[in-house]
Scaffold this active site. Structure first.
Site, PDB file in Angstrom:
ATOM      1  N   ARG A 155       0.815  -1.210   0.000  1.00  0.00           N
ATOM      2  CA  ARG A 155       0.000   0.000   0.000  1.00  0.00           C
ATOM      3  C   ARG A 155       0.852   1.264   0.000  1.00  0.00           C
ATOM      4  O   ARG A 155       0.403   2.313  -0.452  1.00  0.00           O
ATOM      5  CB  ARG A 155      -0.963   0.002   1.197  1.00  0.00           C
ATOM      6  CG  ARG A 155      -1.927  -1.170   1.225  1.00  0.00           C
ATOM      7  CD  ARG A 155      -2.711  -1.311  -0.095  1.00  0.00           C
ATOM      8  NE  ARG A 155      -3.752  -2.308  -0.013  1.00  0.00           N
ATOM      9  CZ  ARG A 155      -3.626  -3.586  -0.366  1.00  0.00           C
ATOM     10  NH1 ARG A 155      -2.453  -4.023  -0.821  1.00  0.00           N
ATOM     11  NH2 ARG A 155      -4.641  -4.425  -0.275  1.00  0.00           N
ATOM     12  N   GLY A 195       3.576   8.207  25.850  1.00  0.00           N
ATOM     13  CA  GLY A 195       2.377   8.538  25.108  1.00  0.00           C
ATOM     14  C   GLY A 195       2.627   8.908  23.659  1.00  0.00           C
ATOM     15  O   GLY A 195       1.840   8.557  22.778  1.00  0.00           O
ATOM     16  N   ASP A 217      14.675   5.030  26.762  1.00  0.00           N
ATOM     17  CA  ASP A 217      13.756   5.385  27.848  1.00  0.00           C
ATOM     18  C   ASP A 217      14.259   4.720  29.110  1.00  0.00           C
ATOM     19  O   ASP A 217      14.585   3.528  29.110  1.00  0.00           O
ATOM     20  CB  ASP A 217      12.327   4.921  27.533  1.00  0.00           C
ATOM     21  CG  ASP A 217      11.289   5.587  28.431  1.00  0.00           C
ATOM     22  OD1 ASP A 217      11.402   5.448  29.669  1.00  0.00           O
ATOM     23  OD2 ASP A 217      10.362   6.224  27.910  1.00  0.00           O
ATOM     24  N   ARG A 270      -2.708   5.731  27.877  1.00  0.00           N
ATOM     25  CA  ARG A 270      -2.315   6.414  26.642  1.00  0.00           C
ATOM     26  C   ARG A 270      -1.083   5.818  25.973  1.00  0.00           C
ATOM     27  O   ARG A 270      -0.850   6.073  24.778  1.00  0.00           O
ATOM     28  CB  ARG A 270      -2.053   7.899  26.921  1.00  0.00           C
ATOM     29  CG  ARG A 270      -0.853   8.114  27.842  1.00  0.00           C
ATOM     30  CD  ARG A 270      -0.874   9.430  28.573  1.00  0.00           C
ATOM     31  NE  ARG A 270       0.255   9.529  29.497  1.00  0.00           N
ATOM     32  CZ  ARG A 270       0.284   8.953  30.698  1.00  0.00           C
ATOM     33  NH1 ARG A 270      -0.750   8.234  31.116  1.00  0.00           N
ATOM     34  NH2 ARG A 270       1.335   9.073  31.488  1.00  0.00           N
ATOM     35  N   LYS A 315      10.252  -0.076  29.965  1.00  0.00           N
ATOM     36  CA  LYS A 315       9.472   0.311  28.794  1.00  0.00           C
ATOM     37  C   LYS A 315      10.168  -0.099  27.501  1.00  0.00           C
ATOM     38  O   LYS A 315       9.507  -0.444  26.508  1.00  0.00           O
ATOM     39  CB  LYS A 315       9.223   1.822  28.794  1.00  0.00           C
ATOM     40  CG  LYS A 315       8.218   2.289  29.832  1.00  0.00           C
ATOM     41  CD  LYS A 315       7.960   3.792  29.692  1.00  0.00           C
ATOM     42  CE  LYS A 315       6.939   4.261  30.721  1.00  0.00           C
ATOM     43  NZ  LYS A 315       6.664   5.713  30.610  1.00  0.00           N
ATOM     44  N   ASN A 356      10.319  16.193  29.189  1.00  0.00           N
ATOM     45  CA  ASN A 356      10.899  17.261  30.008  1.00  0.00           C
ATOM     46  C   ASN A 356      11.810  18.137  29.159  1.00  0.00           C
ATOM     47  O   ASN A 356      12.376  17.692  28.160  1.00  0.00           O
ATOM     48  CB  ASN A 356      11.659  16.681  31.204  1.00  0.00           C
ATOM     49  CG  ASN A 356      12.854  15.853  30.782  1.00  0.00           C
ATOM     50  OD1 ASN A 356      13.938  16.370  30.561  1.00  0.00           O
ATOM     51  ND2 ASN A 356      12.649  14.541  30.622  1.00  0.00           N
ATOM     52  N   CYS A 408       2.141  15.466  33.451  1.00  0.00           N
ATOM     53  CA  CYS A 408       0.834  14.874  33.198  1.00  0.00           C
ATOM     54  C   CYS A 408       0.291  14.176  34.432  1.00  0.00           C
ATOM     55  O   CYS A 408      -0.915  13.981  34.561  1.00  0.00           O
ATOM     56  CB  CYS A 408       0.897  13.898  32.022  1.00  0.00           C
ATOM     57  SG  CYS A 408       1.985  12.483  32.272  1.00  0.00           S
ATOM     58  N   CYS A 456      20.268  33.022  18.780  1.00  0.00           N
ATOM     59  CA  CYS A 456      20.039  31.787  19.532  1.00  0.00           C
ATOM     60  C   CYS A 456      21.350  31.241  20.095  1.00  0.00           C
ATOM     61  O   CYS A 456      22.341  31.093  19.363  1.00  0.00           O
ATOM     62  CB  CYS A 456      19.393  30.742  18.633  1.00  0.00           C
ATOM     63  SG  CYS A 456      19.138  29.138  19.422  1.00  0.00           S
ATOM     64  N   CYS A 460      21.996  27.491  18.269  1.00  0.00           N
ATOM     65  CA  CYS A 460      22.275  27.212  16.855  1.00  0.00           C
ATOM     66  C   CYS A 460      22.920  28.352  16.089  1.00  0.00           C
ATOM     67  O   CYS A 460      23.242  28.197  14.910  1.00  0.00           O
ATOM     68  CB  CYS A 460      20.995  26.774  16.140  1.00  0.00           C
ATOM     69  SG  CYS A 460      19.747  28.079  15.965  1.00  0.00           S
TER      70      CYS A 460
END
Length: 258
Positions: A11, A38, A59, A70, A83, A128, A186, A243, A246
């Site tokens: 597809r 999430g 993680d 979620r 995780k 964070n 959250c 900045c 950068c």
């Protein structure tokens, strides 16, 4: 590509913007995903299903019962385990052809710079500001595209910072470090579960577009979604010449001297 791959990705191959050549490029690509929560869940699921050749997931946390509302890459049986291990198992079930590399540790700038040397882009699914700025700095150093997303309550945002060009804005141009003392949490503020899926899927779509050079990405644009009204807003972004992250070293030296 073998016959099985031609069927699996048929597809995509039917789309003239992708075709066999584009799908082959996806199978040869490597993506770093920082965060298996999430946002990282739907992003990883769709990138694996789409045939990305190698996915690196970073993680440091374990699966908690409160995540399952979620973080759809994990299930109830995974509670208490890393995780990264849970995500790898789920992705292997979806597409065993994808190589999954996992790191259960905090994402430091030094580590990110090393990982990005072999990655084609990074999906920022962290939660964070410190990690987001570390990812941004690593992308600046390695000149790699950054696909950024965030959700809190009913508000979501997503953007692309294509740092392969020095003329494009970076994450720090939009969110300078100064004044950021507290991260939206959250656990305290809550998050609308489907919103994480919408933003995470958008990150996956933008990642594939970046890899293939198709369509118009969100580079230079911040896309904002109000989940309560389902209204999207777009803010155009420009590079901040002052900045601290950068801008060129000569520009920084000039500013310091002034």
């Amino acid at each position: 590509m073998n016959d099985s791959q031609l069927l699996r990705y048929s597809r995509h191959i039917l789309l003239p913007q992708i075709d066999v050549r584009g799908q082959e490029k996806l199978t040869q690509s490597c993506i770093l995903i920082v965060g298996a929560g999430g946002l990282g869940s739907p992003a990883a699921l769709y990138l694996a299903a789409s045939g990305i050749g190698k996915i690196i997931i970073c993680d440091k946390d374990n699966v908690d019962l409160t995540n399952l509302q979620r973080q759809i890459i994990h299930n109830t049986d995974a509670i208490g385990e890393p995780k990264t291990a849970s995500a790898r198992r789920t992705l292997n079930h979806i597409n065993p052809e994808v190589e999954i590399m996992t790191l259960q540790e905090p994402a430091t700038e030094e580590m990110l710079v090393h990982l990005l040397s072999s990655a084609d882009a990074v999906v920022d699914a962290s939660d964070n500001f410190a990690t987001r700025h570390a990812i941004n700095q690593a992308c600046i150093i390695q000149k790699k595209p950054l696909i950024s997303g965030a959700v809190v309550r009913f508000d979501g945002q997503v953007s692309v910072f294509d740092l392969r060009s020095a003329d494009n804005p970076c994450y720090h141009c939009l969110f300078p470090l100064s004044g950021e003392d507290n991260d939206p949490n959250c656990a305290v503020m809550g998050v609308f579960a489907p919103l994480a899926g919408i933003i995470g899927c958008t990150q996956a779509a933008e990642t594939i577009k970046v890899l293939l050079g198709i369509g118009e990405t969100l580079n230079g644009r911040l896309l904002l979604l109000d989940g309560l009204t389902m209204k999207w807003r777009t803010i155009n972004l420009k590079k901040d010449p002052a900045c601290e992250a950068c801008s060129s070293s000569s520009a920084r030296a000039s500013n310091d001297g002034g």
